[in-house]
Scaffold this motif. Structure first.
Motif, mmCIF file in Angstrom:
data_model
loop_
_atom_site.group_PDB
_atom_site.id
_atom_site.type_symbol
_atom_site.label_atom_id
_atom_site.label_comp_id
_atom_site.label_asym_id
_atom_site.label_seq_id
_atom_site.Cartn_x
_atom_site.Cartn_y
_atom_site.Cartn_z
ATOM 1 N N LEU A 53 0.787 -1.374 -0.113
ATOM 2 C CA LEU A 53 -0.095 -0.038 0.005
ATOM 3 C C LEU A 53 0.773 1.319 0.211
ATOM 4 C CD1 LEU A 53 -2.478 -1.189 2.641
ATOM 5 C CD2 LEU A 53 -2.943 -1.360 0.096
ATOM 6 N N LEU A 54 2.036 1.130 0.573
ATOM 7 C CA LEU A 54 2.839 2.429 0.702
ATOM 8 C C LEU A 54 4.389 2.045 0.571
ATOM 9 C CD1 LEU A 54 3.038 5.371 1.875
ATOM 10 C CD2 LEU A 54 3.355 4.458 3.863
ATOM 11 N N ALA A 55 5.093 2.919 -0.150
ATOM 12 C CA ALA A 55 6.466 2.827 0.082
ATOM 13 C C ALA A 55 7.180 4.273 -0.412
ATOM 14 C CB ALA A 55 7.140 1.981 -1.244
ATOM 15 N N GLU A 56 7.433 4.936 0.656
ATOM 16 C CA GLU A 56 7.774 6.315 0.594
ATOM 17 C C GLU A 56 9.184 6.583 1.041
ATOM 18 O OE1 GLU A 56 6.859 10.400 3.171
ATOM 19 O OE2 GLU A 56 5.129 9.166 2.664
ATOM 20 N N GLN A 57 10.165 7.012 0.330
ATOM 21 C CA GLN A 57 11.768 7.036 0.587
ATOM 22 C C GLN A 57 11.698 8.307 1.714
ATOM 23 O OE1 GLN A 57 14.520 6.188 -2.318
ATOM 24 N NE2 GLN A 57 16.151 7.377 -1.385
ATOM 25 N N LEU A 58 12.409 7.851 2.534
ATOM 26 C CA LEU A 58 12.413 9.062 3.797
ATOM 27 C C LEU A 58 13.721 9.757 3.854
ATOM 28 C CD1 LEU A 58 11.017 7.182 6.863
ATOM 29 C CD2 LEU A 58 9.658 8.682 5.236
ATOM 30 N N THR A 59 14.775 9.061 3.037
ATOM 31 C CA THR A 59 16.128 9.786 3.185
ATOM 32 C C THR A 59 16.194 10.249 1.566
ATOM 33 O OG1 THR A 59 16.949 7.629 2.718
ATOM 34 C CG2 THR A 59 16.989 8.520 5.006
ATOM 35 N N GLU A 60 17.078 10.984 1.337
ATOM 36 C CA GLU A 60 17.525 11.787 -0.046
ATOM 37 C C GLU A 60 18.334 10.868 -0.806
ATOM 38 O OE1 GLU A 60 18.423 15.743 -0.134
ATOM 39 O OE2 GLU A 60 16.820 16.471 1.473
ATOM 40 N N GLY A 61 18.707 10.966 -2.007
ATOM 41 C CA GLY A 61 19.529 10.244 -2.793
ATOM 42 C C GLY A 61 19.110 8.747 -3.234
ATOM 43 N N ALA A 62 19.899 8.202 -3.861
ATOM 44 C CA ALA A 62 20.003 6.847 -4.398
ATOM 45 C C ALA A 62 19.936 5.790 -3.209
ATOM 46 C CB ALA A 62 20.831 6.441 -5.197
ATOM 47 N N VAL A 63 19.057 4.819 -3.556
ATOM 48 C CA VAL A 63 18.806 3.534 -2.634
ATOM 49 C C VAL A 63 20.074 2.910 -2.211
ATOM 50 C CG1 VAL A 63 17.899 1.459 -2.008
ATOM 51 C CG2 VAL A 63 16.393 3.100 -2.998
ATOM 52 N N GLY A 64 20.469 2.859 -0.955
ATOM 53 C CA GLY A 64 21.985 2.376 -0.648
ATOM 54 C C GLY A 64 21.878 2.101 0.913
ATOM 55 N N GLU A 65 22.979 1.628 1.298
ATOM 56 C CA GLU A 65 23.134 1.508 2.821
ATOM 57 C C GLU A 65 22.582 2.574 3.577
ATOM 58 O OE1 GLU A 65 26.203 -0.193 5.865
ATOM 59 O OE2 GLU A 65 26.542 -0.696 4.209
ATOM 60 N N GLY A 66 21.906 2.397 4.591
ATOM 61 C CA GLY A 66 21.328 3.708 5.156
ATOM 62 C C GLY A 66 19.921 4.239 4.630
ATOM 63 N N THR A 67 19.713 4.133 3.733
ATOM 64 C CA THR A 67 18.308 4.426 2.839
ATOM 65 C C THR A 67 17.201 3.859 4.052
ATOM 66 O OG1 THR A 67 19.165 4.617 1.066
ATOM 67 C CG2 THR A 67 16.863 4.308 1.031
ATOM 68 N N ARG A 68 16.172 4.734 4.188
ATOM 69 C CA ARG A 68 15.137 4.264 5.053
ATOM 70 C C ARG A 68 14.010 4.697 3.947
ATOM 71 N NH1 ARG A 68 16.605 8.459 8.262
ATOM 72 N NH2 ARG A 68 14.545 9.119 8.611
ATOM 73 N N ILE A 69 12.858 3.599 4.136
ATOM 74 C CA ILE A 69 11.901 3.710 3.419
ATOM 75 C C ILE A 69 10.555 3.389 4.390
ATOM 76 C CG2 ILE A 69 10.652 2.739 1.459
ATOM 77 C CD1 ILE A 69 13.068 2.523 0.024
ATOM 78 N N LEU A 70 9.547 4.219 4.141
ATOM 79 C CA LEU A 70 8.328 3.958 5.116
ATOM 80 C C LEU A 70 7.401 2.926 4.195
ATOM 81 C CD1 LEU A 70 6.493 4.471 7.618
ATOM 82 C CD2 LEU A 70 5.738 6.435 6.272
ATOM 83 N N CYS A 71 7.038 1.872 4.795
ATOM 84 C CA CYS A 71 6.374 0.868 3.828
ATOM 85 C C CYS A 71 5.110 0.447 4.596
ATOM 86 C CB CYS A 71 7.060 -0.450 3.692
ATOM 87 S SG CYS A 71 8.468 -0.205 2.719
ATOM 88 N N GLN A 72 4.227 -0.238 3.991
ATOM 89 C CA GLN A 72 2.983 -0.581 4.311
ATOM 90 C C GLN A 72 2.310 -1.666 3.283
ATOM 91 O OE1 GLN A 72 -0.599 1.628 5.813
ATOM 92 N NE2 GLN A 72 -0.916 0.121 7.208
ATOM 93 N N TRP A 73 1.878 -2.980 4.186
ATOM 94 C CA TRP A 73 1.332 -4.087 3.140
ATOM 95 C C TRP A 73 -0.150 -4.212 3.773
ATOM 96 C CZ3 TRP A 73 6.472 -4.103 4.378
ATOM 97 C CH2 TRP A 73 7.461 -4.114 3.101
#
Length: 125
Positions: A53-73
């Motif tokens: 239902l939800l996948a919103e990136q909370l950090t800036e830049g390309a996905v990599g170590e330390g990236t945070r994404i708010l998710c919901q299934w």
């Protein structure tokens, strides 16, 4: 923060396994880099998983170590997924925790016979 205080991401090797892991794999006729870039980005799951239902990136830049994404299934709480390892184009790990659910995820891309296909394996515990 969009919700609550984030919990510290844990490496998968330190997580107590209360459940048997869920393991999937698929062979894809694409380069390791293309497979990795698409599947390692949780935001792409919105295009192929009707239960997400939800996948919103909370950090800036390309996905990599330390990236945070708010998710919901469907049927689950919102989770802040944190990438804890990221070794393009072969391997990544992510961890998410809430009051009801902790998820450790490992994704791996490796060549199969003939170097034409690449196998993607994922494990969720």
């Amino acid at each position: 923060m969009p919700f609550g205080t984030p919990r510290i991401a844990k490496p998968i090797s330190n997580i107590n396994n209360y459940m048997k892991p869920l393991i999937n794999s698929v062979d894809l006729n694409r380069s390791p880099e293309k497979v990795f870039d698409y599947l390692s980005d949780l935001k792409n799951e919105l295009f192929w998983n009707p239960d997400m239902l939800l996948a919103e990136q909370l950090t800036e830049g390309a996905v990599g170590e330390g990236t945070r994404i708010l998710c919901q299934w469907k049927g689950g709480p919102k989770l802040e997924c944190t990438y804890t390892k990221f070794d393009r184009p072969q391997y990544w790990e992510a961890y998410a925790a809430s009051k009801k659910l902790d998820i450790a995820f490992k994704g791996e891309v490796k060549p199969t016979e003939g170097d034409q296909d690449n196998c993607f394996n994922d494990t969720a515990t």
